[in-house]
Scaffold this motif. Structure first.
Motif, mmCIF file in Angstrom:
data_model
loop_
_atom_site.group_PDB
_atom_site.id
_atom_site.type_symbol
_atom_site.label_atom_id
_atom_site.label_comp_id
_atom_site.label_asym_id
_atom_site.label_seq_id
_atom_site.Cartn_x
_atom_site.Cartn_y
_atom_site.Cartn_z
ATOM 1 N N LEU A 190 0.857 -1.184 0.000
ATOM 2 C CA LEU A 190 0.000 0.000 0.000
ATOM 3 C C LEU A 190 0.894 1.235 0.000
ATOM 4 O O LEU A 190 1.750 1.393 0.878
ATOM 5 C CB LEU A 190 -0.900 0.009 1.247
ATOM 6 C CG LEU A 190 -1.589 1.340 1.612
ATOM 7 C CD1 LEU A 190 -2.531 1.816 0.517
ATOM 8 C CD2 LEU A 190 -2.368 1.214 2.930
ATOM 9 N N VAL A 191 0.702 2.095 -1.006
ATOM 10 C CA VAL A 191 1.456 3.351 -1.080
ATOM 11 C C VAL A 191 0.472 4.503 -0.945
ATOM 12 O O VAL A 191 -0.538 4.563 -1.654
ATOM 13 C CB VAL A 191 2.225 3.473 -2.417
ATOM 14 C CG1 VAL A 191 3.014 4.780 -2.458
ATOM 15 C CG2 VAL A 191 3.167 2.289 -2.610
ATOM 16 N N ALA A 192 0.769 5.418 -0.023
ATOM 17 C CA ALA A 192 -0.062 6.606 0.154
ATOM 18 C C ALA A 192 0.711 7.822 -0.345
ATOM 19 O O ALA A 192 1.903 7.967 -0.051
ATOM 20 C CB ALA A 192 -0.413 6.785 1.630
ATOM 21 N N ILE A 193 0.028 8.667 -1.113
ATOM 22 C CA ILE A 193 0.635 9.918 -1.578
ATOM 23 C C ILE A 193 -0.179 11.055 -0.990
ATOM 24 O O ILE A 193 -1.377 11.173 -1.248
ATOM 25 C CB ILE A 193 0.631 10.012 -3.118
ATOM 26 C CG1 ILE A 193 1.331 8.800 -3.711
ATOM 27 C CG2 ILE A 193 1.294 11.297 -3.587
ATOM 28 C CD1 ILE A 193 1.347 8.782 -5.208
ATOM 29 N N SER A 306 8.932 5.822 -9.416
ATOM 30 C CA SER A 306 9.703 4.603 -9.122
ATOM 31 C C SER A 306 9.217 3.952 -7.827
ATOM 32 O O SER A 306 9.200 2.732 -7.693
ATOM 33 C CB SER A 306 11.204 4.913 -9.042
ATOM 34 O OG SER A 306 11.510 5.623 -7.850
ATOM 35 N N LYS A 307 8.809 4.777 -6.853
ATOM 36 C CA LYS A 307 8.326 4.253 -5.567
ATOM 37 C C LYS A 307 6.922 3.628 -5.695
ATOM 38 O O LYS A 307 6.496 2.852 -4.850
ATOM 39 C CB LYS A 307 8.292 5.355 -4.501
ATOM 40 C CG LYS A 307 9.657 5.919 -4.148
ATOM 41 C CD LYS A 307 10.534 4.899 -3.435
ATOM 42 C CE LYS A 307 11.909 5.458 -3.058
ATOM 43 N NZ LYS A 307 12.762 4.415 -2.440
ATOM 44 N N LEU A 308 6.222 3.990 -6.769
ATOM 45 C CA LEU A 308 4.884 3.432 -7.001
ATOM 46 C C LEU A 308 4.927 2.072 -7.691
ATOM 47 O O LEU A 308 3.945 1.334 -7.677
ATOM 48 C CB LEU A 308 4.059 4.392 -7.871
ATOM 49 C CG LEU A 308 3.498 5.638 -7.169
ATOM 50 C CD1 LEU A 308 3.057 6.674 -8.192
ATOM 51 C CD2 LEU A 308 2.325 5.270 -6.269
ATOM 52 N N GLU A 309 6.060 1.758 -8.308
ATOM 53 C CA GLU A 309 6.160 0.490 -9.054
ATOM 54 C C GLU A 309 5.866 -0.707 -8.148
ATOM 55 O O GLU A 309 6.392 -0.791 -7.039
ATOM 56 C CB GLU A 309 7.557 0.344 -9.666
ATOM 57 C CG GLU A 309 7.742 1.192 -10.927
ATOM 58 C CD GLU A 309 9.182 1.188 -11.413
ATOM 59 O OE1 GLU A 309 9.946 0.286 -11.002
ATOM 60 O OE2 GLU A 309 9.546 2.095 -12.182
ATOM 61 N N GLY A 310 5.011 -1.587 -8.629
ATOM 62 C CA GLY A 310 4.698 -2.805 -7.871
ATOM 63 C C GLY A 310 3.635 -2.628 -6.808
ATOM 64 O O GLY A 310 3.244 -3.591 -6.144
ATOM 65 N N ALA A 311 3.138 -1.382 -6.628
ATOM 66 C CA ALA A 311 2.099 -1.155 -5.610
ATOM 67 C C ALA A 311 0.819 -1.884 -5.994
ATOM 68 O O ALA A 311 0.462 -1.958 -7.168
ATOM 69 C CB ALA A 311 1.823 0.338 -5.468
ATOM 70 N N LYS A 312 0.140 -2.444 -5.010
ATOM 71 C CA LYS A 312 -1.142 -3.110 -5.244
ATOM 72 C C LYS A 312 -2.322 -2.192 -4.881
ATOM 73 O O LYS A 312 -3.412 -2.317 -5.424
ATOM 74 C CB LYS A 312 -1.249 -4.406 -4.419
ATOM 75 C CG LYS A 312 -0.381 -5.531 -4.968
ATOM 76 C CD LYS A 312 -0.930 -6.039 -6.283
ATOM 77 C CE LYS A 312 -0.085 -7.163 -6.849
ATOM 78 N NZ LYS A 312 -0.184 -7.223 -8.317
ATOM 79 N N THR A 313 -2.089 -1.307 -3.907
ATOM 80 C CA THR A 313 -3.108 -0.326 -3.522
ATOM 81 C C THR A 313 -2.429 1.035 -3.403
ATOM 82 O O THR A 313 -1.384 1.152 -2.772
ATOM 83 C CB THR A 313 -3.763 -0.668 -2.159
ATOM 84 O OG1 THR A 313 -4.208 -2.030 -2.183
ATOM 85 C CG2 THR A 313 -4.950 0.239 -1.858
#
Length: 395
Positions: A190-193, A306-313
């Motif tokens: 999970l990546v939050a921006i 680049s930090k978003l790569e592979g994120a599922k959510t």
């Protein structure tokens, strides 16, 4: 716990009260953006198709004085709703009384009416028990489809639900599934921006997401308070002096939890808060003393991608810069594109300015879900219990 939704109700021949969010922007009595009306159509159409008799109601703006009532009527909304539905919508310019009751009782199966702005009643925002009981008495069942007011305990959501129970409309159900899903059981990573002007607006969200997320990327005006906490010089950039210590604590907490908290590496700076003033791109370690940061730079957009790569959510809330000014919209556009182009990820925008940006930039279709509630989605992401959702019956 799964919530009851409109599909769980017997609707044929029933007077169906539906709380919608028709709080649309208007200028001189003309609707300037009908997104919120369009968003409510699936639920309304479903009830009509099932033979329900729809009694719709909403608030519109803030109503403080009698003069406000002159410009805050829902009549133009009823007219637009009729166009979108392709059928008549009876408008009743009352919030209680014989005319309203007669109109409700005159409805036939698959007909719809809209009554006047709920905030014309002083008791609405105070969740006046008598008002909630009165409105509940007009219908047989209650559907709440107004996520935009779910963080408020008002007579038109919690008040009615306390007498009739409540089921979620399709729009409300989507918010529970997506925003609620981020809070309860997100698919990882999970990546939050997070962006926007102030750390103070997002403290609860950052705090809660440190418990849930794998990475948190921070942009917008609030990035400078975090940079100050790192000991960087930020020139005349926006700073919440009283939140520097808190920003440091949040960074320490993230590190202790093994959550990557990523800050921008470059910024667009200018001497003036103006779209006409000259600007340059500098490293965040070299912001001139007499200039202010107004957007993240191209290197930051690349870093975030680049930090978003592979994120599922992915959940995004808040612009990366002063995106209303075209010179400082690049960071928001870049981040929006990066999220929109992710594959095999659930991508969610938590309402407000980021939602407006994605829609304006033409990326709306590429996101899994764009929340319809600014304040409500923020409070939901903070992990708070929202009265409008809490008052919907469990299955």
């Amino acid at each position: 716990m799964a919530k009851k939704n409109v599909r769980d109700l017997e609707l044929k021949g029933k007077k169906v009260l539906i709380r919608v969010d028709f709080n649309v922007p208007m200028k001189d009595g003309v609707i300037t953006n009908d997104n919120r009306i369009v968003a409510a159509l699936p639920t309304i159409k479903y009830i009509l198709e099932q033979g329900g008799r729809v009694v719709a109601f909403s608030h519109l703006g803030k109503v403080k004085t009698e003069e406000d009532k002159l410009t805050k009527s829902l009549k133009p909304v009823a007219e637009r709703l009729a166009e979108l539905l392709g059928q008549d919508v009876t408008f009743v310019a009352e919030t209680r009384g014989e005319a309203l009751e007669a109109a409700v009782n005159a409805l036939n199966d698959s007909e719809i009416m809209l009554f006047e702005n709920t905030r014309f009643e002083k008791g609405e925002t105070k969740n006046d028990p008598e008002l909630g009981k009165y409105w509940a008495s007009l219908g047989d069942v209650f559907v709440n489809d107004a996520f935009g007011t779910a963080h408020r305990a008002h007579a038109s959501n919690k008040g009615i639900a306390s007498h009739l129970g409540a089921a979620a409309g399709f729009l409300m159900q989507k918010e529970i599934d997506f925003i609620g899903g981020v809070v309860e059981a997100p698919e990882r990573p999970l990546v939050a921006i997070l962006g926007g002007a102030k750390v103070s607006d997002k403290i609860g969200v950052i705090n809660n997401l440190i418990e849930k997320a794998d990475k948190i990327l921070i942009g917008g005006g609030m990035m400078f308070t975090f940079m100050k906490a790192q000991g960087k010089e930020i020139g005349k950039s926006l700073l919440e002096e009283d939140k520097v210590e808190l920003a440091k604590e949040l960074m320490d907490k993230a590190a202790a939890k093994g959550v990557e908290l990523i800050l921008p590496v470059d910024a667009l700076v200018s001497k003036e808060f103006s779209n006409e003033a000259p600007f340059t791109t500098v490293s965040v370690d070299a912001i001139p003393a007499d200039e202010m940061g107004l957007d993240v730079g191209a290197e930051t957009v690349k870093l975030f991608a680049s930090k978003l790569e592979g994120a599922k959510t992915v959940v995004w809330n808040g612009p990366m810069g002063v995106f209303e000014m075209s010179n400082f919209a690049g960071g928001t556009i870049g981040v929006c594109e990066s999220i929109a182009n992710l594959e095999n990820a659930t991508t969610i925008i938590g309402g407000g300015d980021s939602a407006a940006a994605a829609i304006q930039l033409g990326f709306a279709e590429k996101f899994t879900h764009i929340s319809t509630g600014g304040g409500a989605s923020l409070e939901y992401l903070e992990g708070k219990v929202l009265p409008g959702i809490e008052s919907i019956d469990n299955k």
